[in-house]
Design a protein around this motif. Structure first.
Motif, PDB file in Angstrom:
ATOM      1  N   LYS A 143       0.800  -1.235   0.000  1.00 54.93           N
ATOM      2  CA  LYS A 143       0.000   0.000   0.000  1.00 54.93           C
ATOM      3  C   LYS A 143       0.823   1.271   0.000  1.00 54.93           C
ATOM      4  O   LYS A 143       0.505   2.199  -0.719  1.00 54.93           O
ATOM      5  CB  LYS A 143      -0.920   0.184   1.204  1.00 54.93           C
TER       6      LYS A 143
ATOM      7  N   SER B 132      -1.985   7.252   6.764  1.00 55.95           N
ATOM      8  CA  SER B 132      -2.643   7.267   8.081  1.00 55.95           C
ATOM      9  C   SER B 132      -1.885   6.425   9.098  1.00 55.95           C
ATOM     10  O   SER B 132      -1.901   6.712  10.294  1.00 55.95           O
ATOM     11  CB  SER B 132      -4.094   6.797   7.976  1.00 55.95           C
ATOM     12  N   GLY B 133      -1.198   5.376   8.618  1.00 58.79           N
ATOM     13  CA  GLY B 133      -0.403   4.557   9.537  1.00 58.79           C
ATOM     14  C   GLY B 133       0.661   5.394  10.223  1.00 58.79           C
ATOM     15  O   GLY B 133       0.989   5.173  11.401  1.00 58.79           O
TER      16      GLY B 133
ATOM     17  N   TYR C 152      -0.593   6.908  13.458  1.00 61.00           N
ATOM     18  CA  TYR C 152      -0.598   5.994  14.607  1.00 61.00           C
ATOM     19  C   TYR C 152       0.835   5.724  15.090  1.00 61.00           C
ATOM     20  O   TYR C 152       1.079   5.581  16.291  1.00 61.00           O
ATOM     21  CB  TYR C 152      -1.323   4.687  14.243  1.00 61.00           C
ATOM     22  N   ARG C 153       1.763   5.651  14.148  1.00 64.51           N
ATOM     23  CA  ARG C 153       3.173   5.453  14.526  1.00 64.51           C
ATOM     24  C   ARG C 153       3.685   6.671  15.311  1.00 64.51           C
ATOM     25  O   ARG C 153       4.387   6.532  16.322  1.00 64.51           O
ATOM     26  CB  ARG C 153       4.037   5.247  13.270  1.00 64.51           C
TER      27      ARG C 153
ATOM     28  N   GLY D 109       5.941   0.178  14.648  1.00 61.35           N
ATOM     29  CA  GLY D 109       4.759  -0.342  13.941  1.00 61.35           C
ATOM     30  C   GLY D 109       3.894  -1.192  14.860  1.00 61.35           C
ATOM     31  O   GLY D 109       2.660  -1.083  14.862  1.00 61.35           O
TER      32      GLY D 109
ATOM     33  N   ALA E 131       2.210   1.037  17.303  1.00 61.05           N
ATOM     34  CA  ALA E 131       1.140   1.782  16.609  1.00 61.05           C
ATOM     35  C   ALA E 131      -0.111   0.921  16.539  1.00 61.05           C
ATOM     36  O   ALA E 131      -1.234   1.404  16.751  1.00 61.05           O
ATOM     37  CB  ALA E 131       1.604   2.160  15.201  1.00 61.05           C
ATOM     38  N   SER E 132       0.081  -0.358  16.265  1.00 58.28           N
ATOM     39  CA  SER E 132      -1.064  -1.274  16.167  1.00 58.28           C
ATOM     40  C   SER E 132      -1.770  -1.397  17.522  1.00 58.28           C
ATOM     41  O   SER E 132      -2.998  -1.529  17.586  1.00 58.28           O
ATOM     42  CB  SER E 132      -0.546  -2.617  15.650  1.00 58.28           C
TER      43      SER E 132
ATOM     44  N   ALA F 230      -3.670   1.861  18.100  1.00 54.77           N
ATOM     45  CA  ALA F 230      -4.739   1.961  17.090  1.00 54.77           C
ATOM     46  C   ALA F 230      -5.952   1.109  17.446  1.00 54.77           C
ATOM     47  O   ALA F 230      -7.022   1.288  16.872  1.00 54.77           O
ATOM     48  CB  ALA F 230      -4.206   1.535  15.721  1.00 54.77           C
TER      49      ALA F 230
ATOM     50  N   GLY G  41      -4.201   3.183   4.325  1.00 51.34           N
ATOM     51  CA  GLY G  41      -4.371   2.740   5.717  1.00 51.34           C
ATOM     52  C   GLY G  41      -5.046   1.401   5.872  1.00 51.34           C
ATOM     53  O   GLY G  41      -4.832   0.484   5.077  1.00 51.34           O
ATOM     54  N   ARG G  42      -5.837   1.297   6.944  1.00 48.42           N
ATOM     55  CA  ARG G  42      -6.560   0.047   7.223  1.00 48.42           C
ATOM     56  C   ARG G  42      -8.069   0.257   7.129  1.00 48.42           C
ATOM     57  O   ARG G  42      -8.810  -0.659   6.859  1.00 48.42           O
ATOM     58  CB  ARG G  42      -6.259  -0.440   8.660  1.00 48.42           C
ATOM     59  N   ASP G  43      -8.507   1.507   7.431  1.00 43.84           N
ATOM     60  CA  ASP G  43      -9.951   1.788   7.500  1.00 43.84           C
ATOM     61  C   ASP G  43     -10.308   3.015   6.674  1.00 43.84           C
ATOM     62  O   ASP G  43     -11.280   3.708   6.963  1.00 43.84           O
ATOM     63  CB  ASP G  43     -10.360   2.028   8.963  1.00 43.84           C
TER      64      ASP G  43
ATOM     65  N   ARG H  13       8.799  -7.007   3.566  1.00 40.64           N
ATOM     66  CA  ARG H  13       9.157  -6.190   4.723  1.00 40.64           C
ATOM     67  C   ARG H  13      10.616  -6.422   5.087  1.00 40.64           C
ATOM     68  O   ARG H  13      11.350  -5.496   5.402  1.00 40.64           O
ATOM     69  CB  ARG H  13       8.239  -6.589   5.879  1.00 40.64           C
TER      70      ARG H  13
ATOM     71  N   ASP I 245      -4.954  -6.097  14.241  1.00 43.85           N
ATOM     72  CA  ASP I 245      -5.618  -5.091  13.399  1.00 43.85           C
ATOM     73  C   ASP I 245      -6.955  -5.600  12.857  1.00 43.85           C
ATOM     74  O   ASP I 245      -7.893  -4.823  12.680  1.00 43.85           O
ATOM     75  CB  ASP I 245      -4.716  -4.680  12.224  1.00 43.85           C
TER      76      ASP I 245
ATOM     77  N   ARG J 238      -9.813  -6.279  16.077  1.00 41.73           N
ATOM     78  CA  ARG J 238     -10.265  -5.244  17.030  1.00 41.73           C
ATOM     79  C   ARG J 238     -11.731  -4.905  16.722  1.00 41.73           C
ATOM     80  O   ARG J 238     -12.165  -4.943  15.552  1.00 41.73           O
ATOM     81  CB  ARG J 238      -9.359  -4.010  16.948  1.00 41.73           C
TER      82      ARG J 238
HETATM   83  O1   DC Z   1       0.557   0.965   7.738  1.00 40.98           O
HETATM   84  P1   DC Z   1       1.465   1.000   8.954  1.00 40.98           P
HETATM   85  O2   DC Z   1       2.300  -0.236   9.090  1.00 40.98           O
HETATM   86  O3   DC Z   1       2.309   2.232   8.985  1.00 40.98           O
HETATM   87  O4   DC Z   1       0.473   1.082  10.220  1.00 40.98           O
HETATM   88  C1   DC Z   1       0.941   0.902  11.542  1.00 40.98           C
HETATM   89  C2   DC Z   1      -0.207   0.437  12.429  1.00 40.98           C
HETATM   90  O5   DC Z   1      -1.168   1.490  12.548  1.00 40.98           O
HETATM   91  C3   DC Z   1      -1.009  -0.749  11.878  1.00 40.98           C
HETATM   92  O6   DC Z   1      -0.485  -1.994  12.332  1.00 40.98           O
HETATM   93  C4   DC Z   1      -2.384  -0.522  12.409  1.00 40.98           C
HETATM   94  C5   DC Z   1      -2.478   0.957  12.586  1.00 40.98           C
HETATM   95  N1   DC Z   1      -3.295   1.606  11.556  1.00 40.98           N
HETATM   96  C6   DC Z   1      -4.659   1.611  11.754  1.00 40.98           C
HETATM   97  O7   DC Z   1      -5.152   1.025  12.710  1.00 40.98           O
HETATM   98  N2   DC Z   1      -5.460   2.278  10.875  1.00 40.98           N
HETATM   99  C7   DC Z   1      -4.951   2.892   9.820  1.00 40.98           C
HETATM  100  N3   DC Z   1      -5.766   3.545   8.976  1.00 40.98           N
HETATM  101  C8   DC Z   1      -3.561   2.863   9.572  1.00 40.98           C
HETATM  102  C9   DC Z   1      -2.746   2.192  10.463  1.00 40.98           C
END
Ligand code: DC
Length: 229
Positions: free
Chosen positions: A18, A36-37, A40-41, A98, A101-102, A105, A131-133, A159, A186, A189
């Motif tokens: 992504k 967006s990640g 959270y980081r 990371g 951050a999770s 988040a 991002g995720r959402d 990675r 992730d 939740r």
């Molecule tokens: O994409 P990333 O690896 O930089 O994101 C780090 C953490 O942030 C990921 O494991 C979960 C959280 N995250 C989230 O919950 N919602 C998002 N939109 C982006 C990231």
């Protein structure tokens, strides 16, 4: 009537491509980008700096609401990130950050505290949001929603390669285990879990090059899937 701003969301688990794909796409489309990640980081790093435990939701919400962060993009859309004036662009990219951050988040009120900040990125001439959402919660009305996947083995290898290239030494088995744990956290939740929006196009990038994925997305955009102004 308010102006329609073109918006593409790209969601998916870590290592799905992504970040790289969103940044190439934003450059090609001449759009803004939301990583967006990174937010959270940054919050996880700020918590470490201010010695806030990652389970103290109330203090983390206050921190999120007052986060002094700047995204500074040059004319080639390379972004440096400043936290309280310090460049943390590299510091937030570790696996430790990371994983932390999770953890932050997963806290529902923390997510709400970061919502307006994310939506403020939607500005002309358009936005690619990664991002995720993004397609499920932050921008449910996006013009086109992409959900990228790849096999867990391939994601761990990607990675691993990224980290080794940055000079960070890692063990592939440990990395695979941590990625699996992060995916599980992730995706399970209760609030804004990692999952495709019902109207997302799901693309499996296993064995597919970055350029091929970018071209696939561009062709979806050209097929008129991006709502006109
Ligand atoms: O994409 P990333 O690896 O930089 O994101 C780090 C953490 O942030 C990921 O494991 C979960 C959280 N995250 C989230 O919950 N919602 C998002 N939109 C982006 C990231």
């Amino acid at each position: 009537m308010t102006e329609h701003i073109p918006l593409v969301t790209i969601d998916g688990p870590s290592g799905s491509g992504k970040g790289t794909i969103s940044s190439i796409l934003a450059k090609q489309l001449g759009c803004n980008i939301l990583d967006s990640g990174a937010l959270y980081r940054i919050l996880a790093l700020a918590a470490q700096i201010h010695v806030i435990p990652l389970d103290n939701e109330e203090a983390l919400v206050t921190l999120a609401a007052h986060l002094d962060v700047q995204f500074i993009s040059d004319d080639r859309l390379n972004t440096r990130i400043l936290l309280e004036g310090d460049d943390v662009s590299d510091a937030i990219r570790t696996e430790e950050c990371g994983n932390q951050a999770s953890v932050v988040a997963a806290l529902p009120h923390v997510r709400v505290a970061l919502l307006a900040r994310q939506r403020a990125f939607l500005e002309p001439p358009g936005l690619v949001a990664d991002g995720r959402d993004m397609g499920t919660v932050v921008f449910p009305d996006a013009d086109i929603k992409i959900f990228l996947t790849a096999s867990p083995e391939e994601r761990a290898k990607r990675r691993y390669k990224q980290l080794i290239e940055k000079g960070i030494s890692v063990n592939l088995a440990t990395l695979s285990r941590e990625i699996a744990e992060r995916d599980e956290r992730d995706a399970s939740r209760p609030v804004a879990p990692l999952k495709p929006a019902p109207d997302a196009v799901v693309l499996d990038t296993t064995g597919v090059t970055i350029d091929q994925v970018v071209n696939q997305i561009i062709s979806l955009l050209n097929q008129g899937k991006l709502r006109a102004n």
